[in-house]
Design a protein around this motif. Structure first.
Motif, PDB file in Angstrom:
ATOM      1  N   CYS A   1      -6.868  -3.088  -3.467  1.00  0.00           N
ATOM      2  CA  CYS A   1      -6.812  -2.322  -4.725  1.00  0.00           C
ATOM      3  C   CYS A   1      -5.372  -1.937  -5.059  1.00  0.00           C
ATOM      4  O   CYS A   1      -4.979  -1.935  -6.229  1.00  0.00           O
ATOM      5  CB  CYS A   1      -7.674  -1.062  -4.623  1.00  0.00           C
ATOM      6  SG  CYS A   1      -9.449  -1.395  -4.674  1.00  0.00           S
ATOM      7  N   CYS A   2      -4.574  -1.635  -4.037  1.00  0.00           N
ATOM      8  CA  CYS A   2      -3.162  -1.307  -4.278  1.00  0.00           C
ATOM      9  C   CYS A   2      -2.427  -2.508  -4.875  1.00  0.00           C
ATOM     10  O   CYS A   2      -1.589  -2.360  -5.789  1.00  0.00           O
ATOM     11  CB  CYS A   2      -2.484  -0.872  -2.984  1.00  0.00           C
ATOM     12  SG  CYS A   2      -3.009   0.756  -2.389  1.00  0.00           S
ATOM     13  N   ILE A   3      -2.741  -3.688  -4.357  1.00  0.00           N
ATOM     14  CA  ILE A   3      -2.127  -4.902  -4.907  1.00  0.00           C
ATOM     15  C   ILE A   3      -2.511  -5.059  -6.368  1.00  0.00           C
ATOM     16  O   ILE A   3      -1.667  -5.363  -7.227  1.00  0.00           O
ATOM     17  CB  ILE A   3      -2.563  -6.138  -4.085  1.00  0.00           C
ATOM     18  CG1 ILE A   3      -1.954  -6.099  -2.693  1.00  0.00           C
ATOM     19  CG2 ILE A   3      -2.154  -7.423  -4.799  1.00  0.00           C
ATOM     20  CD1 ILE A   3      -2.458  -7.197  -1.773  1.00  0.00           C
TER      21      ILE A   3
ATOM     22  N   SER B   1     -10.074   0.716   5.058  1.00  0.00           N
ATOM     23  CA  SER B   1     -10.630  -0.635   5.089  1.00  0.00           C
ATOM     24  C   SER B   1      -9.780  -1.541   4.202  1.00  0.00           C
ATOM     25  O   SER B   1      -8.860  -1.092   3.507  1.00  0.00           O
ATOM     26  CB  SER B   1     -12.087  -0.627   4.619  1.00  0.00           C
ATOM     27  OG  SER B   1     -12.160  -0.225   3.260  1.00  0.00           O
ATOM     28  N   GLN B   2     -10.094  -2.820   4.190  1.00  0.00           N
ATOM     29  CA  GLN B   2      -9.258  -3.781   3.483  1.00  0.00           C
ATOM     30  C   GLN B   2      -9.295  -3.598   1.961  1.00  0.00           C
ATOM     31  O   GLN B   2      -8.443  -4.117   1.244  1.00  0.00           O
ATOM     32  CB  GLN B   2      -9.670  -5.197   3.840  1.00  0.00           C
ATOM     33  CG  GLN B   2     -11.076  -5.578   3.388  1.00  0.00           C
ATOM     34  CD  GLN B   2     -11.439  -7.008   3.734  1.00  0.00           C
ATOM     35  OE1 GLN B   2     -10.626  -7.732   4.304  1.00  0.00           O
ATOM     36  NE2 GLN B   2     -12.652  -7.404   3.406  1.00  0.00           N
TER      37      GLN B   2
ATOM     38  N   SER C   1       0.840  -1.204   0.000  1.00  0.00           N
ATOM     39  CA  SER C   1       0.000   0.000   0.000  1.00  0.00           C
ATOM     40  C   SER C   1       0.871   1.249   0.000  1.00  0.00           C
ATOM     41  O   SER C   1       2.003   1.247   0.484  1.00  0.00           O
ATOM     42  CB  SER C   1      -0.923   0.029   1.228  1.00  0.00           C
ATOM     43  OG  SER C   1      -1.695  -1.152   1.316  1.00  0.00           O
ATOM     44  N   TRP C   2       0.293   2.298  -0.559  1.00  0.00           N
ATOM     45  CA  TRP C   2       0.937   3.607  -0.451  1.00  0.00           C
ATOM     46  C   TRP C   2       0.394   4.253   0.833  1.00  0.00           C
ATOM     47  O   TRP C   2      -0.646   4.920   0.831  1.00  0.00           O
ATOM     48  CB  TRP C   2       0.606   4.451  -1.670  1.00  0.00           C
ATOM     49  CG  TRP C   2       1.350   3.987  -2.885  1.00  0.00           C
ATOM     50  CD1 TRP C   2       2.629   4.266  -3.212  1.00  0.00           C
ATOM     51  CD2 TRP C   2       0.843   3.160  -3.928  1.00  0.00           C
ATOM     52  NE1 TRP C   2       2.979   3.648  -4.395  1.00  0.00           N
ATOM     53  CE2 TRP C   2       1.899   2.963  -4.862  1.00  0.00           C
ATOM     54  CE3 TRP C   2      -0.380   2.539  -4.179  1.00  0.00           C
ATOM     55  CZ2 TRP C   2       1.760   2.194  -6.006  1.00  0.00           C
ATOM     56  CZ3 TRP C   2      -0.518   1.772  -5.327  1.00  0.00           C
ATOM     57  CH2 TRP C   2       0.542   1.606  -6.228  1.00  0.00           C
TER      58      TRP C   2
ATOM     59  N   ASN D   1     -13.440   4.931 -12.850  1.00  0.00           N
ATOM     60  CA  ASN D   1     -14.763   4.329 -13.045  1.00  0.00           C
ATOM     61  C   ASN D   1     -15.043   3.151 -12.125  1.00  0.00           C
ATOM     62  O   ASN D   1     -16.182   2.982 -11.671  1.00  0.00           O
ATOM     63  CB  ASN D   1     -14.922   3.883 -14.502  1.00  0.00           C
ATOM     64  CG  ASN D   1     -14.855   5.051 -15.465  1.00  0.00           C
ATOM     65  OD1 ASN D   1     -15.284   6.152 -15.136  1.00  0.00           O
ATOM     66  ND2 ASN D   1     -14.318   4.823 -16.648  1.00  0.00           N
ATOM     67  N   GLU D   2     -14.039   2.329 -11.894  1.00  0.00           N
ATOM     68  CA  GLU D   2     -14.287   1.114 -11.120  1.00  0.00           C
ATOM     69  C   GLU D   2     -14.077   1.309  -9.623  1.00  0.00           C
ATOM     70  O   GLU D   2     -14.685   0.604  -8.823  1.00  0.00           O
ATOM     71  CB  GLU D   2     -13.372  -0.022 -11.621  1.00  0.00           C
ATOM     72  CG  GLU D   2     -13.483  -0.304 -13.098  1.00  0.00           C
ATOM     73  CD  GLU D   2     -14.900  -0.616 -13.522  1.00  0.00           C
ATOM     74  OE1 GLU D   2     -15.662  -1.163 -12.705  1.00  0.00           O
ATOM     75  OE2 GLU D   2     -15.255  -0.301 -14.674  1.00  0.00           O
ATOM     76  N   VAL D   3     -13.222   2.223  -9.253  1.00  0.00           N
ATOM     77  CA  VAL D   3     -12.967   2.432  -7.821  1.00  0.00           C
ATOM     78  C   VAL D   3     -13.656   3.705  -7.346  1.00  0.00           C
ATOM     79  O   VAL D   3     -14.559   3.660  -6.501  1.00  0.00           O
ATOM     80  CB  VAL D   3     -11.442   2.498  -7.546  1.00  0.00           C
ATOM     81  CG1 VAL D   3     -11.200   2.730  -6.045  1.00  0.00           C
ATOM     82  CG2 VAL D   3     -10.761   1.222  -7.989  1.00  0.00           C
TER      83      VAL D   3
END
Length: 772
Positions: A476-478, A470-471, A450-451, A515-517
């Motif tokens: 999402c970072c991965i 949250s997890q 993660s950043w 769009n997705e996040v």
């Protein structure tokens, strides 16, 4: 013994010698040579007669001197004469015998001559026959050499037969027949050579795939060696495969693709060389070039399939196609290098371009069937290996770059689609609760992917610990990191359009994040749960930070050296705007809750009894504000939490002020003002306990307005000096309206202190339920 009679000497001397001979045998021996010559027969008789007459004359002469002697001589002469007659008879017999012998001898001589002529004819016929047999044997030898596939020797024998041996028998019809058959024999030799060449071409075509497979293997070995060199010495890292430095470094490990015992590959060009030599000898070099070029074009069509399947996980059909093309093209290059003026560069390039165009067409046509990005990456790997191999052999692979662009476009679409599904699943399945970690290992994993900059040092942590996001954020970072890595995987082997990768990566990543996040989080702001909205705000803040980090990371990882300037993600501004939307949504939800609580207020504006404690709604509102401050809003930064409180209290102030100002409230009694004052003091005490003076100042308008309503002397409000001093935050219009309502309520309360009129009581209830 006297010498033998020479037929050419004078006959007289011969007869004289015969007469003087001492014996008959000498006489015969001397007489026979003379008698053999038929020409001297009459002369011989005349010589004998003359000799006899001479002797008689001599005898008469002698006898005249001596009669007795003459008589004796006569007797002797008669004897001689008698002997002469006998001898003459014998001579005649001998002459006849000799004549007969001579006739026989002449006949034999004629027979011998004829025999010699026949023998000469036989010898000549035998010699001619032998010459013809030699020519026929040489002609047969030509066909024997042809059967033994010794074509050049057969051709040389044929030339020798025509230029040398046929001249020796040119007077015979056989020479003409054989001479007419020489062109036929040459054509048979040419056809036999062509048949062998066709067989060789077939074997070469059949082995093209294996040759391509070996060349691919060698390219992979070179690539591995180049990577090992780069790892051992960073100076080699900037030199790609097939660069001049890499080729020089690999000189000591040269690998003969065409002839390698280890690989079990041996390519023999002898049939081709022999065919060229034969055609050159026949003077048909141009015909051979034309036929060979046509054969290679036909073979090119045979190695290219009509359809291609790309759904095999091992890319079997694609590998076979590319290996066959590579082997075919390598043979072309090797042929041009080993021969002179057989294959022009234009011919080779024409075949190469045609094969590449067909391969691109087949791959492009089959590409829509591929829906797996990992399979597409393997397809690209095979194409890149093919391009690296053929570049080493001096072929232009520029046409294949467009195919790589097509593959990359498809790959990025599939990758984007897959990660879009992953992001959607992560966002929808998240619990929107701060992430709890139970061990240092979990913490290290999350911080690594993660950043995120922790507030505490690693050694100061105690577990379990809670992270603000949250997890979904680390997940999402991965995925973002995996997306970056898998996009750049495409450029590992051979991809010249690095700027396209950079731009595609930026655009795709931007689209996924926006769009997705981000949009999914914004859509979830419709939730009525403040805790979820606060967690979304926290996540959005961290995503905004991640976007800044990504911009720097993309700038450093930019593969195109020509690109300049910073990289900007639209997602950064999108998350920034989402953060504002989330903050507004928190304000909206909090204010909505406050509205709900204020709507439960049960003020009796015409009450006559003083209230002793705060209203239930006020207690509930302060308790709710306290709860969210210590739970829901705890994860927010202090400044954001302050804004939420500030806005919530401002909204509460306005909502409370709106109650007595409602049009349904016509009059307000002092008891009602007292109840409102108790609630206002309770709220002010609660805010004061928060320790933020700014929040308390936010209630000044409410507290001053309530003070104005409960003031004994309302005329002070109309004094500008007093109003600015005591009621500076009170709205003039509102102040006047409320003063009027309070004065009227006080008048009625003094007249009827026990019970308010029914209409006023229902009017109070109407103010809560917004009745007219």
């Amino acid at each position: 013994m006297p010498s033998a009679v020479d037929p050419r000497d004078d006959l007289w001397l011969a007869i004289k010698q015969i007469s003087q001979s001492s014996s008959d045998s000498d006489y015969i021996e001397q007489l026979v040579p003379v008698m053999k010559d038929a020409r001297h027969t009459n002369q011989l008789l005349q010589a004998f007669d003359q000799y006899s007459n001479d002797r008689e004359s001599e005898i008469e002469r002698i006898c005249s001197a001596n009669h007795q002697e003459f008589i004796g001589s006569v007797d002797s002469l008669l004897k001689v004469r008698s002997g002469t007659v006998d001898i003459t008879d014998e001579i005649l017999l001998l002459q006849a015998s000799i004549q007969e012998s001579a006739d026989k001898l002449h006949a034999q001589k004629q027979s011998l001559k004829e025999s010699r002529n026949v023998r000469q004819n036989i010898n000549e016929a035998n010699a001619a026959l032998n010459d013809c047999l030699d020519v026929l044997r040489l002609a047969n030898q030509v066909y024997e050499l042809l059967k033994e596939k010794n074509y050049y020797a057969a051709l040389r024998a044929l030339d020798e037969l025509q230029t040398i041996h046929l001249k020796g028998i040119s007077r015979y019809n056989l020479a003409g027949l054989i001479d007419k058959s020489v062109p036929v024999a040459r054509e048979q030799i040419r056809e036999a050579v062509k048949a062998d060449l066709s067989t060789w071409l077939y074997r070469i075509r059949e082995s093209s795939q294996f040759l391509g497979e070996v060349s691919f293997y060698y390219t992979d070995v070179r690539r591995t060696r180049n990577q090992e060199r780069a790892e051992a010495d960073t100076r080699f890292a900037k030199f790609k495969l097939n660069s001049a430095i890499e080729l020089v470094a690999d000189e000591t490990d040269e690998f003969d693709v065409l002839n390698n015992e280890e690989a079990g590959n041996e390519t023999d060009f002898t049939p081709l060389f022999e065919a060229m030599h034969i055609y050159d000898t026949l003077g048909k070099r141009e015909q051979f070039k034309t036929e060979y070029a046509e054969d290679r074009k036909l073979q090119k069509d045979l190695i290219l399939p009509q359809t291609l399947g790309l759904l095999d996980d091992e890319c079997g059909q694609l590998s076979s196609l590319l290996e066959s093309i590579a082997g075919f093209a390598i043979i072309e290059k090797a042929t041009a290098a080993k021969t002179i003026n057989l294959r022009s560069q234009a011919d080779i390039d024409e075949l190469w371009d045609a094969m590449c165009a067909r391969a691109i067409e087949l791959i492009t046509k089959a590409l829509p069937q591929v829906s797996n990005d990992e399979l597409l990456l393997r397809i690209k790997g095979r194409v890149a290996l093919f391009m690296l191999t053929m570049e080493k052999w001096g072929y232009s692979v520029s046409t294949m770059n467009d195919l790589l662009l097509t593959l990359f476009s498809k790959y990025s679409e599939l990758l984007k689609s897959r990660f879009s599904e992953d992001f959607t699943e992560i966002v929808t399945t998240d619990d929107y609760m701060p992430m709890t970690l139970n061990s240092i290992e979990e913490y290290d994993k999350v911080v690594t992917v993660s950043w995120y900059t922790p507030e505490k040092e690693r050694d100061e942590l105690t577990f379990p610990c809670v992270l603000p996001f949250s997890q979904m954020y680390p997940l999402c970072c991965i995925d973002v990191r995996n997306f970056l890595n898998q996009i750049y995987l495409f450029s590992d082997d051979y991809f010249q359009k690095s700027s396209i990768i950079d731009e595609t990566l930026r655009a795709s990543l931007d689209d996924l994040l926006c769009n997705e996040v981000c949009q999914s989080l914004v859509d979830r702001l419709a939730s009525q749960y403040p805790g979820q909205i606060v967690q979304i705000l926290t996540n959005v803040e961290h995503f905004e930070t991640a976007c800044h980090e990504l911009e720097a990371l993309l700038f450093e990882a930019r593969s195109s050296p020509a690109a300049t300037g910073p990289i900007t993600l639209q997602a950064t501004e999108k998350f920034k705007a989402a953060k504002k939307q989330a903050s507004d949504r928190i304000f909206e939800v909090v204010n909505s809750k406050i509205d709900q609580l204020v709507e439960t207020a049960e003020y009796e504006w015409m009450a006559t009894k003083q209230a002793s404690e705060p209203s239930d709604y006020m207690k509930e509102m302060t308790r709710w504000l306290s709860d969210i401050s210590n739970s829901v809003l705890l994860a927010l930064p202090e400044e954001v939490k302050g804004f939420v409180y500030f806005d919530a209290l401002s909204h509460a102030k306005d909502a409370i002020l709106a109650l007595p100002l409602d049009d349904s409230v016509k009059r307000i009694t002092p008891a009602a003002v007292s109840a409102l004052a108790i609630d206002t003091r309770y709220l002010a005490n609660f805010v004061e306990g928060l320790g933020d003076p700014l929040l308390l100042d936010n209630l000044d308008e409410l507290t001053q307005t309530v003070q104005l309503m409960g003031a004994d002397d309302h005329m002070e409000y109309f004094d500008v000096a007093q109003r600015n001093k005591k009621y500076g935050k009170v709205d003039p219009m509102r102040g006047q309206t409320l003063i009027a309502k309070v004065q009227e309520g006080a008048t009625i309360a003094s007249q009827s202190p026990t019970k308010p009129p029914e209409r006023e009581r229902f009017g109070t209830l109407g103010s809560r339920f917004r009745f007219g």
